[in-house]
Design an enzyme around this catalytic site. Structure first.
Site, PDB file in Angstrom:
ATOM      1  N   LYS A  14       3.616  23.092 -15.362  1.00  0.00           N
ATOM      2  CA  LYS A  14       4.687  22.855 -16.344  1.00  0.00           C
ATOM      3  C   LYS A  14       4.186  21.946 -17.481  1.00  0.00           C
ATOM      4  O   LYS A  14       4.400  22.237 -18.656  1.00  0.00           O
ATOM      5  CB  LYS A  14       5.913  22.200 -15.668  1.00  0.00           C
ATOM      6  CG  LYS A  14       6.473  23.016 -14.502  1.00  0.00           C
ATOM      7  CD  LYS A  14       7.666  22.342 -13.843  1.00  0.00           C
ATOM      8  CE  LYS A  14       7.382  21.019 -13.146  1.00  0.00           C
ATOM      9  NZ  LYS A  14       6.565  21.136 -11.923  1.00  0.00           N
ATOM     10  N   ARG A  89      16.285  19.222 -11.731  1.00  0.00           N
ATOM     11  CA  ARG A  89      15.667  19.402 -10.420  1.00  0.00           C
ATOM     12  C   ARG A  89      16.696  19.517  -9.308  1.00  0.00           C
ATOM     13  O   ARG A  89      16.324  19.655  -8.149  1.00  0.00           O
ATOM     14  CB  ARG A  89      14.790  18.185 -10.136  1.00  0.00           C
ATOM     15  CG  ARG A  89      13.296  18.476 -10.118  1.00  0.00           C
ATOM     16  CD  ARG A  89      12.604  17.134 -10.029  1.00  0.00           C
ATOM     17  NE  ARG A  89      11.301  17.207  -9.495  1.00  0.00           N
ATOM     18  CZ  ARG A  89      10.191  17.099 -10.217  1.00  0.00           C
ATOM     19  NH1 ARG A  89      10.246  17.000 -11.520  1.00  0.00           N
ATOM     20  NH2 ARG A  89       9.025  17.101  -9.619  1.00  0.00           N
ATOM     21  N   ARG A 128      -6.626  16.950  -8.910  1.00  0.00           N
ATOM     22  CA  ARG A 128      -6.226  16.009  -9.955  1.00  0.00           C
ATOM     23  C   ARG A 128      -6.183  14.580  -9.401  1.00  0.00           C
ATOM     24  O   ARG A 128      -6.507  13.624 -10.095  1.00  0.00           O
ATOM     25  CB  ARG A 128      -4.855  16.392 -10.526  1.00  0.00           C
ATOM     26  CG  ARG A 128      -4.461  15.497 -11.693  1.00  0.00           C
ATOM     27  CD  ARG A 128      -3.192  15.941 -12.376  1.00  0.00           C
ATOM     28  NE  ARG A 128      -2.046  15.865 -11.483  1.00  0.00           N
ATOM     29  CZ  ARG A 128      -0.827  16.240 -11.814  1.00  0.00           C
ATOM     30  NH1 ARG A 128      -0.589  16.751 -13.002  1.00  0.00           N
ATOM     31  NH2 ARG A 128       0.170  16.123 -10.971  1.00  0.00           N
ATOM     32  N   ARG A 134      -2.602   8.938  -9.932  1.00  0.00           N
ATOM     33  CA  ARG A 134      -1.216   9.105  -9.467  1.00  0.00           C
ATOM     34  C   ARG A 134      -1.185   9.018  -7.946  1.00  0.00           C
ATOM     35  O   ARG A 134      -1.776   9.867  -7.271  1.00  0.00           O
ATOM     36  CB  ARG A 134      -0.663  10.465  -9.929  1.00  0.00           C
ATOM     37  CG  ARG A 134      -0.008  10.420 -11.288  1.00  0.00           C
ATOM     38  CD  ARG A 134       0.515  11.765 -11.729  1.00  0.00           C
ATOM     39  NE  ARG A 134       1.583  12.301 -10.889  1.00  0.00           N
ATOM     40  CZ  ARG A 134       2.331  13.351 -11.210  1.00  0.00           C
ATOM     41  NH1 ARG A 134       2.130  13.957 -12.364  1.00  0.00           N
ATOM     42  NH2 ARG A 134       3.262  13.790 -10.406  1.00  0.00           N
ATOM     43  N   ARG A 146       6.485  16.615  -1.493  1.00  0.00           N
ATOM     44  CA  ARG A 146       6.982  17.012  -2.827  1.00  0.00           C
ATOM     45  C   ARG A 146       7.336  18.498  -2.838  1.00  0.00           C
ATOM     46  O   ARG A 146       8.352  18.893  -3.422  1.00  0.00           O
ATOM     47  CB  ARG A 146       5.913  16.726  -3.894  1.00  0.00           C
ATOM     48  CG  ARG A 146       5.769  15.240  -4.208  1.00  0.00           C
ATOM     49  CD  ARG A 146       4.439  14.933  -4.883  1.00  0.00           C
ATOM     50  NE  ARG A 146       4.315  15.471  -6.219  1.00  0.00           N
ATOM     51  CZ  ARG A 146       3.161  15.515  -6.892  1.00  0.00           C
ATOM     52  NH1 ARG A 146       2.054  15.039  -6.340  1.00  0.00           N
ATOM     53  NH2 ARG A 146       3.113  16.021  -8.105  1.00  0.00           N
TER      54      ARG A 146
HETATM   55  P1  AP5 Z   1       0.523  20.248 -14.356  1.00  0.00           P
HETATM   56  O1  AP5 Z   1       0.568  21.000 -15.643  1.00  0.00           O
HETATM   57  O2  AP5 Z   1       0.600  18.774 -14.400  1.00  0.00           O
HETATM   58  O3  AP5 Z   1       1.654  20.780 -13.351  1.00  0.00           O
HETATM   59  P2  AP5 Z   1       3.184  20.376 -13.275  1.00  0.00           P
HETATM   60  O4  AP5 Z   1       3.931  21.598 -12.881  1.00  0.00           O
HETATM   61  O5  AP5 Z   1       3.583  19.702 -14.548  1.00  0.00           O
HETATM   62  O6  AP5 Z   1       3.161  19.405 -12.031  1.00  0.00           O
HETATM   63  P3  AP5 Z   1       3.395  17.821 -11.924  1.00  0.00           P
HETATM   64  O7  AP5 Z   1       2.247  17.088 -11.477  1.00  0.00           O
HETATM   65  O8  AP5 Z   1       3.988  17.333 -13.141  1.00  0.00           O
HETATM   66  O9  AP5 Z   1       4.289  17.815 -10.643  1.00  0.00           O
HETATM   67  P4  AP5 Z   1       5.680  17.286 -10.420  1.00  0.00           P
HETATM   68  O10 AP5 Z   1       6.636  18.297 -10.938  1.00  0.00           O
HETATM   69  O11 AP5 Z   1       5.804  16.932  -9.002  1.00  0.00           O
HETATM   70  O12 AP5 Z   1       5.631  15.897 -11.194  1.00  0.00           O
HETATM   71  P5  AP5 Z   1       6.683  15.111 -12.058  1.00  0.00           P
HETATM   72  O13 AP5 Z   1       5.909  14.187 -12.875  1.00  0.00           O
HETATM   73  O14 AP5 Z   1       7.670  16.010 -12.685  1.00  0.00           O
HETATM   74  O15 AP5 Z   1      -0.773  20.762 -13.576  1.00  0.00           O
HETATM   75  C1  AP5 Z   1      -1.141  20.236 -12.341  1.00  0.00           C
HETATM   76  C2  AP5 Z   1      -2.686  20.342 -12.220  1.00  0.00           C
HETATM   77  O16 AP5 Z   1      -3.047  21.715 -12.187  1.00  0.00           O
HETATM   78  C3  AP5 Z   1      -3.431  19.721 -13.397  1.00  0.00           C
HETATM   79  O17 AP5 Z   1      -4.599  19.102 -12.935  1.00  0.00           O
HETATM   80  C4  AP5 Z   1      -3.756  20.922 -14.289  1.00  0.00           C
HETATM   81  O18 AP5 Z   1      -4.920  20.731 -15.039  1.00  0.00           O
HETATM   82  C5  AP5 Z   1      -3.933  22.020 -13.261  1.00  0.00           C
HETATM   83  N1  AP5 Z   1      -3.569  23.338 -13.773  1.00  0.00           N
HETATM   84  C6  AP5 Z   1      -2.521  23.644 -14.586  1.00  0.00           C
HETATM   85  N2  AP5 Z   1      -2.485  24.965 -14.842  1.00  0.00           N
HETATM   86  C7  AP5 Z   1      -3.542  25.510 -14.176  1.00  0.00           C
HETATM   87  C8  AP5 Z   1      -4.042  26.851 -14.037  1.00  0.00           C
HETATM   88  N3  AP5 Z   1      -3.464  27.879 -14.661  1.00  0.00           N
HETATM   89  N4  AP5 Z   1      -5.128  27.049 -13.245  1.00  0.00           N
HETATM   90  C9  AP5 Z   1      -5.739  25.997 -12.620  1.00  0.00           C
HETATM   91  N5  AP5 Z   1      -5.319  24.715 -12.719  1.00  0.00           N
HETATM   92  C10 AP5 Z   1      -4.225  24.466 -13.487  1.00  0.00           C
HETATM   93  O19 AP5 Z   1       7.502  14.300 -10.913  1.00  0.00           O
HETATM   94  C11 AP5 Z   1       6.908  13.246 -10.172  1.00  0.00           C
HETATM   95  C12 AP5 Z   1       8.009  12.561  -9.363  1.00  0.00           C
HETATM   96  O20 AP5 Z   1       8.979  11.964 -10.262  1.00  0.00           O
HETATM   97  C13 AP5 Z   1       8.841  13.440  -8.438  1.00  0.00           C
HETATM   98  O21 AP5 Z   1       8.233  13.639  -7.177  1.00  0.00           O
HETATM   99  C14 AP5 Z   1      10.159  12.650  -8.349  1.00  0.00           C
HETATM  100  O22 AP5 Z   1      10.012  11.566  -7.437  1.00  0.00           O
HETATM  101  C15 AP5 Z   1      10.292  12.068  -9.735  1.00  0.00           C
HETATM  102  N6  AP5 Z   1      11.091  12.940 -10.646  1.00  0.00           N
HETATM  103  C16 AP5 Z   1      10.626  13.537 -11.781  1.00  0.00           C
HETATM  104  N7  AP5 Z   1      11.611  14.246 -12.350  1.00  0.00           N
HETATM  105  C17 AP5 Z   1      12.713  14.099 -11.559  1.00  0.00           C
HETATM  106  C18 AP5 Z   1      14.037  14.626 -11.625  1.00  0.00           C
HETATM  107  N8  AP5 Z   1      14.424  15.443 -12.626  1.00  0.00           N
HETATM  108  N9  AP5 Z   1      14.892  14.285 -10.641  1.00  0.00           N
HETATM  109  C19 AP5 Z   1      14.530  13.443  -9.634  1.00  0.00           C
HETATM  110  N10 AP5 Z   1      13.276  12.939  -9.510  1.00  0.00           N
HETATM  111  C20 AP5 Z   1      12.369  13.249 -10.478  1.00  0.00           C
END
Ligand code: AP5
Length: 190
Positions: A14, A89, A128, A134, A146
């Site tokens: 994402k 979410r 990563r 992280r 997660r």
């Molecule tokens: P990346 O692009 O970062 O993937 P992502 O889907 O954005 O995943 P996140 O790490 O952001 O996961 P998340 O949703 O758990 O984290 P968030 O910060 O929202 O890519 C991931 C990796 O893959 C990278 O290394 C990238 O280079 C690689 N990659 C990408 N595309 C690729 C491809 N095509 N091929 C190969 N490799 C690839 O949330 C963190 C925490 O915050 C949650 O656990 C929760 O505690 C809290 N939180 C956040 N939002 C909320 C909410 N709305 N409600 C409640 N809690 C929340």
């Protein structure tokens, strides 16, 4: 106005795809994960509370993230549109987002879900975790937690947008550019 929800499990890509979309469409990127990590870095009370939950791989309370998004929408009144990344979410968050946008005479254009297998997600996040600093990427158990949180609480949000005929899912495995092309094809259909 283009208001896009990029959806998918942790590690689906994402954030990666958001970067390309910001450049192409001039949208404001709203990532609740990034906003929460910003609060942690600043050492705010909210950040201290959120860190405990994020390090365990569980969601923070709806009221916290809805409040953050509301503030950001107010602060960007002249935006061409928004990419919502990692939000909504839960169904409660999706309902709140609809209400917030409606009060601004706007609406979600569509949700695009990136489909990626659990094995690929774990591999991406662990890789990563070697460099990201992280805590939630460093531990396979937290990564699995997660993914479980996603399946239990977040996956139902897809149904919310399906009911509004605003849901499309695409293959999230492959080259970043190919996936970006698929996203653009969906956006062109709006
Ligand atoms: P990346 O692009 O970062 O993937 P992502 O889907 O954005 O995943 P996140 O790490 O952001 O996961 P998340 O949703 O758990 O984290 P968030 O910060 O929202 O890519 C991931 C990796 O893959 C990278 O290394 C990238 O280079 C690689 N990659 C990408 N595309 C690729 C491809 N095509 N091929 C190969 N490799 C690839 O949330 C963190 C925490 O915050 C949650 O656990 C929760 O505690 C809290 N939180 C956040 N939002 C909320 C909410 N709305 N409600 C409640 N809690 C929340």
């Amino acid at each position: 106005m283009l208001n896009l929800v990029l959806f998918g499990p942790p590690g689906a890509g994402k954030g990666t795809q958001s970067q390309n979309l910001i450049e192409k469409f001039g949208l404001i990127h709203l990532s609740t994960g990034d906003l929460l990590r910003g609060e942690i870095t600043q050492g705010t009370e909210l950040g201290i509370e959120a860190k405990k939950l994020m390090d365990e791989g569980v969601l923070v309370p709806d009221s916290v993230v809805i409040g953050m998004i509301s503030n950001k929408l107010d602060a960007n009144k002249d935006a061409k549109g928004f990419i919502f990344d990692g939000f909504p979410r839960t169904v409660a968050q999706a309902e709140a987002l609809d209400n917030l946008l409606e009060s601004k005479e706007s609406a979600i254009s569509g949700m695009i879900a990136l489909e990626v297998t659990d094995a690929e997600l774990e591999q991406r996040l662990l890789k990563r975790g070697e460099t990201s600093g992280r805590p939630d990427d460093a531990n396979p158990e937290v990564i699995r937690k997660r993914i479980k949180e996603y399946n239990d609480k977040t996956a139902p949000v897809a149904g919310f947008y399906k009911n509004q005929n605003k849901f499309t899912s695409i293959n999230g495995i492959g080259a970043v550019e190919e996936i970006f092309d698929s996203i653009n094809t969906v956006i062109a259909s709006y």
